[in-house]
Design a protein around this motif. Sequence first.
Motif, short mmCIF file in Angstrom:
data_model
loop_
_atom_site.label_atom_id
_atom_site.label_comp_id
_atom_site.label_asym_id
_atom_site.label_seq_id
_atom_site.Cartn_x
_atom_site.Cartn_y
_atom_site.Cartn_z
N VAL A 277 -64.53 -32.57 -38.01
CA VAL A 277 -64.78 -33.39 -39.19
C VAL A 277 -64.04 -34.70 -38.95
N ALA A 278 -64.71 -35.80 -39.24
CA ALA A 278 -64.10 -37.10 -38.97
C ALA A 278 -62.77 -37.25 -39.70
N ASN A 279 -61.81 -37.77 -38.99
CA ASN A 279 -60.51 -38.03 -39.59
C ASN A 279 -60.62 -39.07 -40.69
N GLN A 280 -60.03 -38.72 -41.81
CA GLN A 280 -60.17 -39.55 -42.98
C GLN A 280 -59.49 -40.91 -42.81
N SER A 281 -58.34 -40.91 -42.20
CA SER A 281 -57.59 -42.16 -42.09
C SER A 281 -58.31 -43.16 -41.20
N GLY A 282 -58.74 -42.68 -40.06
CA GLY A 282 -59.44 -43.57 -39.15
C GLY A 282 -60.70 -44.11 -39.77
N SER B 1 -61.52 -44.38 -42.97
CA SER B 1 -61.42 -45.29 -44.10
C SER B 1 -60.71 -46.58 -43.69
N LEU B 2 -59.94 -46.51 -42.64
CA LEU B 2 -59.34 -47.74 -42.13
C LEU B 2 -60.45 -48.68 -41.65
N THR C 249 -62.69 -44.98 -48.94
CA THR C 249 -62.16 -43.65 -48.64
C THR C 249 -63.10 -42.51 -49.01
N GLY C 250 -64.02 -42.78 -49.91
CA GLY C 250 -64.89 -41.69 -50.35
C GLY C 250 -64.22 -40.79 -51.36
N VAL C 251 -63.09 -41.18 -51.88
CA VAL C 251 -62.50 -40.35 -52.93
C VAL C 251 -62.35 -41.13 -54.24
N GLY D 120 -54.40 -47.95 -51.38
CA GLY D 120 -55.80 -47.78 -51.03
C GLY D 120 -56.21 -46.33 -51.00
N PHE D 121 -55.73 -45.60 -51.93
CA PHE D 121 -55.93 -44.16 -51.90
C PHE D 121 -57.33 -43.75 -52.35
#
Lengths: 337, 337
Positions: A46-51, A53-54, A59-61, A120-121
Motif C-alpha cells: 500500500v502506498a506510503n501515506q507520507s510520500g 501526500s508530500l 492527504t486523503g483524510v 497538514g494533517f
Amino acid sequence: MKGIRQLADHLDISIGTVSRALNGKADVNPQTRKRVLEAAEKLGYVANQSGRSLRKGSTGVIGFMMQTGPEITGQGDTFFMSVFDGVQTVLARHDLDLVALLCSSSEDPDAYLQRTVARGFADAIILSATRRNDARFELLERHKIPFISLGRSLTDVGQPWIDLDFEGMAEAAMERFILAGHKDIGVIWPHGDLNLGYLFIERCRSILAANGIRLREENVFRAKPSEAGGYAVAKEIAARPSRPSAIALVNETLVTGLYKGLEDAGIQPGRDIAIVGRHSPHTQFLSPSLTGFSLSLHELGIALAETLLSVMPAYRQSYGDLRRRIWPMVMIEGGSG
Amino acid sequence: MKGIRQLADHLDISIGTVSRALNGKADVNPQTRKRVLEAAEKLGYVANQSGRSLRKGSTGVIGFMMQTGPEITGQGDTFFMSVFDGVQTVLARHDLDLVALLCSSSEDPDAYLQRTVARGFADAIILSATRRNDARFELLERHKIPFISLGRSLTDVGQPWIDLDFEGMAEAAMERFILAGHKDIGVIWPHGDLNLGYLFIERCRSILAANGIRLREENVFRAKPSEAGGYAVAKEIAARPSRPSAIALVNETLVTGLYKGLEDAGIQPGRDIAIVGRHSPHTQFLSPSLTGFSLSLHELGIALAETLLSVMPAYRQSYGDLRRRIWPMVMIEGGSG
DNA sequence: ATAGTTTCCGTAAACGTTTACGGTCGTTGC
DNA sequence: GCAACGACCGTAAACGTTTACGGAAACTAT
C-alpha cells in the motif's frame, strides 16, 4: 513490502509505470496493470501515506475535531458515533478516510487546531462544539483549508454550516407551554460558551416576550451538560420557594438526571412540572415518557459529509452548492409536558 | 508560511540550521535559536507533517481504533471520551498526538486496519473492541508496528494488554448472589463476538458450578449492547413462566433499559429480582441504586498510554516493562442486589 | 605563533511517492 | 517508402523535512 521501488524491481518494470498502474492512469497497458495490481495485492503493498501526500499536497483524510473528557460538550458520544457513521458512508465513495481529531480537555482548542492544520494533517475539517465566538473559523479561513461546522457561530467567515434547529425547538417548546397555560417557565442553559445555548435561550426569551411573558432570570438555570448537571438543577428547583411550572432544555444528557432529581424531591415530571427536551437512546425509557425533539443522526452525518465535499475544490462539481442548513428536528409527544 | 525554505530565507540562514534550532538539537547558537523560534512563532510556521515523517520514518501520531455506528460495541457512551482524555495526558508529554481511527460499521475491521497501517498513518495503535479471535493482532504483529489492546483475545501474539477484570466481576457477582441464597441465576451476554462476553459468562458458569449450581442455558440472555437491548431482555424475562431471581450483566448501557423493562412488567429491581451490573454516568440515578462495578476511566487511559509507550522502541527505556494487566473494578453496593 | 579543540553553521543526500516529459516501437495513412 | 501518430514505458525532478558530514571561524593551550 517496503516501497514502490521493491515492487517495481520485483516486476522488473519502472516505478513510474507501477505508480500509474496503481493510480488508474490512462497510459498503461491493461495487461501490465493487471500484473501490478495482482503483485501489490499479493505482497500487501500500500502506498506510503507520507510520500504520497508530500508529493500530491493532499492527504486523503478528513478530520472531525472534537473535545475529549468526561463531559462531552453539548452532545453525548453515541451522538458522534452515529454521525460519524453517516459521514463515512459518503466519504468512502471518494476514498477519503475519516479520523477524529481529539483535543484534550486540558488543551486550548484553538492552539490544538492551529498545530494540526499547520502540520497538514487533514485535507478538510469538520468542526463541532462551536462556540459563541469561535476563533477556529478565522484560523481555518486564514490557512485556506476547506471546512464546515456543525453549529453556527457569531464568528462568520462564510463557510457552510449545518446546525440543529434549536430556535425552532425553542419556539415549539415555548408555544406548547403557553398553550397549556404555563406562566412561570424555566429554561436550562448548558454551561460553557457553546453557541447553541445562546440561540436557544434568546429565542425562548423572545417568544415568551411576544406573548407577554417575561423569562425571569432566576428561571434560567446554568448546568453542566451531564446527568449530574441535570440532577443539580433539579435540586435547585426543588429548593425554590416558588418553582417554574414548566422547563425546557436543549441537552439530551441532562434529562435523566433532571428526572431523578425531581422525583427525589417529590416533584413528578409531567404532573408537577412540564418538561420538554431532546431525545437520545438514553431518554427512550423515561417515565413519564419525554416530550422531546429527535433527529436522524445518520442522515445528519451524510449531510455533513456532502456539505464538506462541496467546499473541497476536488469534489466541488459533484456536489452542488450546499451552503447553510438548519437541520429540522421532529417533536415526539410524551407524557412529560 | 509555506515551508522551512521560506523561513530560512527570511532569516537569511540555512534550512539545516533552522531545522536544528526548531528540533532542539545541541549545536546551534542560543541566540540564533531564539531568533528562529520567534520567527516561526510570528509567522505561524509548523513543520509539514508529510515531509517530516517521510524523512524520520515516524509520524508522531498514535491511533486508537474504534468502530462507529449507533451501537458502541462493548462499552457505552462517554466511556471512550474519558479514556482518551487519560491517554492524552501521557502522550502530550512526549509530543505525541492521539487520533481516533474510525472504522465504519459497514467496513471490515481487519481490512480497515490493514489499509491504515500499511499507509504508515500512525506510529503505534491501541485496539479496542477485541474479539474472541482477533485477526488484527496478527496483522499488526506481521507489520511490526507497536500496539496494545484494551481487552484480551484468544489470538495472542505476545503484545501487552489491559483488560477490565470481568472475571473478578463475575466471581464477585455470583458469590454475592449465592450468599444471598439465589438458586436461579441469570446472565446477560452482549451480542457480538467480543471476548469480554466469553470471559464473563465462562467464569460465571464455573463459579456457579463450584457451588453446585448449574447455569441453565435459558438463563443466558443474548442482548444488543444498548438500552433497547436491555429492555428486550426484560421483556423476555417477564414472559417466562419462571424467571431467574438474580441477574448479572457486564455492559453498562444495558442496565437502564433493563430496569425500565422490568418495571413496565411489574417486576421491581432489587425486590423481585436482584441485579448486578456496571456503573457509568447514566446509571448513577437509577432507583433503586445499582449494585455495580466502577472504575476510573481517566486512570485507565493513563495506564493504556504508558503501556503503549513501553512497547515503542523510542520510549521503551522511560517506561518499565508494562506487560499485561487485569484492571480492577470496585463494587459499589446499591439497592438492586 | 602554531597546533589542537570547540562552536557553530552550510551542504547535500535521503525518505517514498507522483507526474511532466521524452523516447521507443509498432501501426496507420498517404 | 516515408511521415505522422498512438500506445506504452522509462527517466528524473519535485514535494518538505531531517541529519550526517565537513568546514570555517574563534578560542585554548603550549
